[in-house]
Design an enzyme around this catalytic site. Structure first.
Site, PDB file in Angstrom:
ATOM      1  N   GLY B 319      14.187 -14.834 -45.548  1.00  0.00           N
ATOM      2  CA  GLY B 319      12.721 -14.772 -45.601  1.00  0.00           C
ATOM      3  C   GLY B 319      12.256 -13.527 -46.323  1.00  0.00           C
ATOM      4  N   SER B 320      11.200 -12.954 -45.825  1.00  0.00           N
ATOM      5  CA  SER B 320      10.577 -11.831 -46.538  1.00  0.00           C
ATOM      6  C   SER B 320      11.429 -10.578 -46.535  1.00  0.00           C
ATOM      7  CB  SER B 320       9.212 -11.518 -45.924  1.00  0.00           C
ATOM      8  OG  SER B 320       8.403 -12.670 -46.006  1.00  0.00           O
ATOM      9  N   THR B 321      12.458 -10.517 -45.656  1.00  0.00           N
ATOM     10  CA  THR B 321      13.317  -9.336 -45.703  1.00  0.00           C
ATOM     11  C   THR B 321      14.093  -9.289 -47.013  1.00  0.00           C
ATOM     12  OG1 THR B 321      15.147 -10.517 -44.626  1.00  0.00           O
ATOM     13  CG2 THR B 321      13.633  -9.345 -43.199  1.00  0.00           C
ATOM     14  N   PHE B 322      14.065 -10.397 -47.741  1.00  0.00           N
ATOM     15  CA  PHE B 322      14.782 -10.474 -49.009  1.00  0.00           C
ATOM     16  C   PHE B 322      13.956  -9.929 -50.165  1.00  0.00           C
ATOM     17  CE2 PHE B 322      16.599 -13.048 -52.582  1.00  0.00           C
ATOM     18  CZ  PHE B 322      17.912 -12.595 -52.477  1.00  0.00           C
TER      19      PHE B 322
END
Lengths: 385, 622
Positions: B319-322
């Site tokens: 998700g957005s941690t990427f």
């Protein structure tokens, strides 16, 4: 009183008690004591270096038995001649009695519990058989012995009790009775070809007899033929016994050091398997000494037979020493794996009251034959006595 | 009397015959004795020795497992066993009656004892009860004079000081299965346990040690008589982990507020794994004597997969941690600069599809730091489109995605997945669709990562671009020796410092900026701080469809269909020391669910850094 005295010790004045006492073969008694002492030492070791439970009791029995031996040695040979048949009859009745009322032990009825002692009638019967056969052949000339019909009665005297004992079932003792009879027949002068004939017939009959053997008896024979077949079961005794013997080597493992016996791998080390117990600790050297002592005793006994002037005395001596030899040989052959396992003790070594008593009684009679070697026995003299 | 007659002559000859026969037979016995005692002596001596000597293995104590400060995590507890030796008791039944009065004995215990007593030799001690309490031991000892044949034996059983909190990392021990028997007789010892999972399994050989032997004399029925010789074995080696037991416990407790998830904390400077928690867990002790069928069923039927170590085996869309990866790839490729602005109207139309931002009303114009801070999807759709999927994939790989990180030391780790156009073609035989690049840009689609990989990524982001590799043990344990791990030298990743600084400023703002998605989880304690990034992993692979047709409220979905909540974080902001990744399965929102756990764990880590600033001592030597 005088009657009884003369019956037991012979006509007054024939030989004095004191004279008889000096006539006793003390050297033979010494040999017996020597073997018995080796037995005590071995029993002491068998108990892990303890008088209890075997060596102590065996020594007590030996002491009592020795007194009996001396007493019996003093009894006139004519007494044994006279009581031969009644004694045989008594032993025979006892055999019948165990058949009917005997205790159950070891899968066989062999003992008669008299409360103070467990009487084994087959032991008595062996001595009685020797006496009764000696008496019978005493009355026959060499020519008469040659007549086959004369052999029917003594053959029955052997075979009937042997059959009874075999039925108990105690095949070992039955064969022993048969062999004892055979020794006396042989010594008495029964023609050699008759032995060959009977031997051949027996060999022919063995396959048939096999069917009549009990399962455990067959097992013993099979195990004898190949003990490794059943190393944990029936073959265990023989294998462990051979290991004990073999591992003893020439000089043995040392007194009280026999691992096979001490760690209880050797079964019945105090009774039937006392020889491997002994030979493990003392090696071949010890075993040779023991066998040498047995040979000396046998030669001694046969010498007594040759010295006796009456046929009764000669045959009694040969018969008694024959029993002794058969015991010693069969036991040692069995523990070496040369014969099937049969419950026969090693004379003067194995622990056991009855065996010790009957042995000492036998040797008492044997010595009596020597003491009374010149005493005339029986109503009529036959040719050469 | 005219000399010896015929009968006497025959008698003499016959006696000579008998004497000869008897002596011959005795001679035969001597011959046989010679064969047995002289010729075959060696063989029979060996047989006698075989009879006499038995060998027993002495089980070595299994090595302990310690945390970085020497706190024991797995050790051997003395287990007091009540045994009864039948031959020394008057009556086993009476003895059991007497014992029942002073210790707890179930009917099943009694039946088992009675059965075993009848089956075994009478001098073999039979276990009546295991795990006696001290009180029970004392009661038996006091009553010992009245309990002939009863004895207390001391055995060992494996004890896990922290139980469930370390179950996945440490694994557990269990009796060897048939297939484990390699012929090593030690494995056949009745008390032998072998490592079945986790560290217990990976370092099993070192932990086992080497068995000693005791030679002793036995008698015919196998009773030991005396010991002849004894060779002591080597006790198992202690294994010192990099874990911090206390931090692990705090992380596990924080995680236990949620249904299911995992936490990984690593030291960004050297790759030490400080905490590695998966929840829910299991009791490792349940396996020691073979697990009960009911417990096993319960564990395997739980949809939260208690037996799986989700920290290394769970694979999620990052998700957005990427987005940090996308940002770095974009900067690296020159597609954008940190100042490049992208306007966010709440969606991006691309081809025939409309790609939504998580904020339907839109973020307005965003630069890179803003976009990370507020996790603007439209910005990253656009940046990813400009950068290209393969460049993003390459950057992700440099940060440890797509490969296992700890599989040497922890079984079951999975590699995740970094897609690329070549991969798509190879796997599906289809061309990479441009729309997939957009999805890739917000960490959705094909990409899969484990929580451990997320922690490693974070560590490499904040440690100045050093490609640290995580590890669980401080020592290199090779076979039965432990050597101090020579200070691992990790390669620099050669990412321009200014690029990194942009990303880190973004991560700082996520937590500490008022508009940041993790603002509510900022650390306010003086001297402590945290930066991070939230993420949400879509569970259902039809996410693109859903994204296009508008969303349902997550809270209305069944639990197992809800999004996973992710948060990666580091602390402190200045000179970062710790990287932390949290995944709360089906926790819906990273910043709402996962971030508070990160905050709690990193607060504790920083507190512990103050308390124990020194390097952990080595505990391998005892």
């Amino acid at each position: 009183m005088r009657m009884l005295r003369s019956l037991v010790f012979g006509p007054t004045g024939s030989i004095s008690i004191g004279k008889k006492f000096t006539q006793i073969n003390w050297s033979l008694i010494f040999l017996i004591s020597l073997v018995s002492s080796i037995g005590f030492a071995t029993l002491y070791s068998a108990a892990g270096g303890n008088l209890d439970p075997w060596a102590g009791r065996q020594m007590t029995r030996f002491a009592i038995g020795m007194v009996m031996l001396v007493c019996i040695a003093l009894i006139d040979l004519r007494f044994w001649f006279k009581v031969a048949y009644p004694f045989y009859g008594f032993a025979f009745l006892l055999l019948v009695a165990v058949e009917i009322a005997g205790d159950i032990g070891m899968g066989a009825q062999r003992w008669l519990d008299l409360g103070f002692i467990q009487l084994q009638p087959s032991e008595l019967m062996k001595v009685a058989l020797v006496l009764v056969l000696a008496r019978y052949f005493h009355g026959l000339s060499y020519a008469e012995i040659g007549q086959p019909t004369r052999l029917i009665w003594p053959a029955l005297l052997v075979l009937v009790p042997a059959a009874l004992v075999a039925k108990q079932p105690d095949l070992g003792s039955a064969i022993l009775l048969g062999l004892t009879g055979a020794v006396i027949f042989l010594a008495a002068g029964v023609r050699i070809w008759k032995f060959i004939l009977v031997g051949g017939a027996l060999a022919a009959v063995i396959p048939v007899a096999w069917r009549f053997l009990r399962e455990y008896q067959r097992q013993r024979v099979l195990t004898f033929l190949n003990p490794e077949n059943d190393p944990l079961g029936a073959g265990y005794h023989i294998i462990q016994s051979r290991i004990a013997l073999g591992s003893g080597g020439i000089w043995g493992k040392g007194y009280l050091q026999g691992t096979q016996a001490y760690l209880q791998f050797l079964p019945e080390r105090q009774t039937d398997f006392i020889f491997p117990m002994f030979a493990e600790e003392f090696g071949m050297a010890g075993a040779l000494i023991l066998i040498g002592l047995y040979a000396l005793i046998i030669i001694y006994g046969l010498a007594i037979a040759l010295r006796a002037q009456t046929q009764f005395g000669r045959l009694t001596a040969v018969g008694l020493i024959g029993i002794f030899f058969i015991y010693a040989f069969v036991n040692m052959a069995m523990v070496q794996g040369l014969m099937p396992v049969v419950g026969i003790p090693l004379p003067f070594m194995s622990y056991g009251g009855t065996a010790m008593m009957s042995l000492l009684i036998s040797f008492g009679i044997l010595i009596s034959v020597y003491v009374h070697r010149d005493v005339r026995v029986g109503r009529r003299a036959i040719d050469d006595d | 009397m005219a000399g010896p007659g015929l009968r006497a002559q025959v008698f003499s000859r016959r006696v000579a015959l008998i004497a000869g026969g008897e002596l011959t037979l005795l001679g035969m016995l001597i011959g046989r004795l010679y064969q047995l005692q002289v010729i075959d002596r060696e063989r029979y001596a060996t047989l006698a020795e075989d009879n006499r000597v038995a060998m027993r293995l002495l089980a070595p104590p299994r090595g302990r497992i310690l945390d970085r400060y020497g706190v024991p995590l797995a050790l051997n507890r003395q287990n007091y066993r009540l045994v009864v030796t039948a031959e020394q008791t008057g009556s086993v039944a009476a003895t059991l009656d007497a014992l029942a009065a002073i210790v707890t004995l179930t009917d099943a215990d009694r039946r088992r004892v009675t059965r075993e007593v009848s089956r075994r030799r009478r001098f073999v001690p039979v276990t009546v009860r295991e795990d006696l309490s001290w009180d029970e031991v004392a009661r038996v000892a006091v009553n010992a004079p009245d309990l002939p044949g009863v004895a207390i034996e001391v055995g060992t059983s494996r004890e896990y000081s922290y139980g469930e909190e370390f179950a996945h990392v440490l694994g557990y021990v269990a009796p060897p299965a048939e297939s484990d028997l390699t012929g090593d007789p030690m494995l056949e010892l009745p008390d032998m346990r072998i490592g079945r999972n986790g560290v217990e399994r990976v370092y099993d050989v070192a932990l086992r040690g080497r068995a000693g032997t005791s030679q002793f004399e036995v008698n015919a029925v196998g009773r030991p008589i005396r010991e002849l010789a004894r060779i002591e074995g080597d006790p198992g080696l202690d294994v010192v982990l990099t874990l911090d037991a206390e931090l692990q416990r705090v992380a596990a407790q924080a995680l236990a507020r949620e249904q299911s998830g995992s936490v990984v904390v690593i030291d960004v400077t050297n790759g030490d794994v400080l905490a590695l928690v998966s929840y829910p867990s299991f009791r490792p002790g349940d396996f020691e004597r073979g697990i009960a069928a009911s417990t096993w069923r319960q564990l395997t039927s739980d949809i939260r997969n208690p037996l799986i170590n989700k920290a290394v085996s769970g694979q999620y869309s990052p998700g957005s941690t990427f987005k940090m990866m996308v940002a770095l790839a974009a900067l690296d490729s020159g597609a954008v600069t940190p100042e490049t602005r992208v306007g966010c109207p709440g969606h991006l139309d691309f081809g025939d599809n409309r790609f939504h931002c998580w904020k339907p009303s839109g973020h307005g114009p965003m630069d890179m730091v803003d976009a990370i801070t507020q996790s603007c999807d439209v910005y990253f759709y656009e940046v990813a489109r400009r950068t290209g999927a393969d460049k993003i994939a390459a950057m992700a790989r440099r940060f440890g995605f797509g490969e296992t990180q700890l599989s040497q030391e922890l079984p079951g780790e999975r590699a995740g997945l970094v897609p690329s156009t070549e991969w798509k073609l190879r796997t599906y035989g289809e061309q990479w669709a441009q729309g997939e690049t957009l999805i890739f840009g917000i960490g959705q689609g094909y990409i899969l990562a484990t929580p451990l990989q997320l922690a490693v990524m974070t560590a490499r982001l904040v440690n100045g671009g050093i490609a640290v590799k995580p590890h669980l043990t401080r020592d290199r344990i090779v076979e039965r020796r432990a050597d101090l791990r020579s200070a691992d030298v990790f390669p620099a990743m050669n990412i321009p410092r200014r690029h990194m600084q942009v990303v880190l400023r973004g991560m700082d703002q996520v937590v500490n900026g008022e508009r940041g998605t993790g603002y509510r989880s900022r650390i306010v304690e003086p001297g402590m701080s945290m930066g991070g990034k939230s993420g949400t992993a879509q569970v259902r692979r039809i996410s693109m469809q859903e994204r296009l047709t508008g969303r349902r409220r997550q809270e209305d979905l069944p639990w197992e269909h809800r999004h996973h909540a992710l948060f990666v974080a580091y602390a402190p902001i200045e000179q970062p020391r710790y990287a932390c990744a949290v995944v709360v399965e089906h926790g819906i929102g990273g910043s709402a669910t996962a971030a508070p756990i990160c905050k709690e764990v990193l607060t504790e880590a920083q507190r512990r850094l103050r308390q124990r600033p020194t390097a952990p001592q080595r505990m391998a030597e005892r």
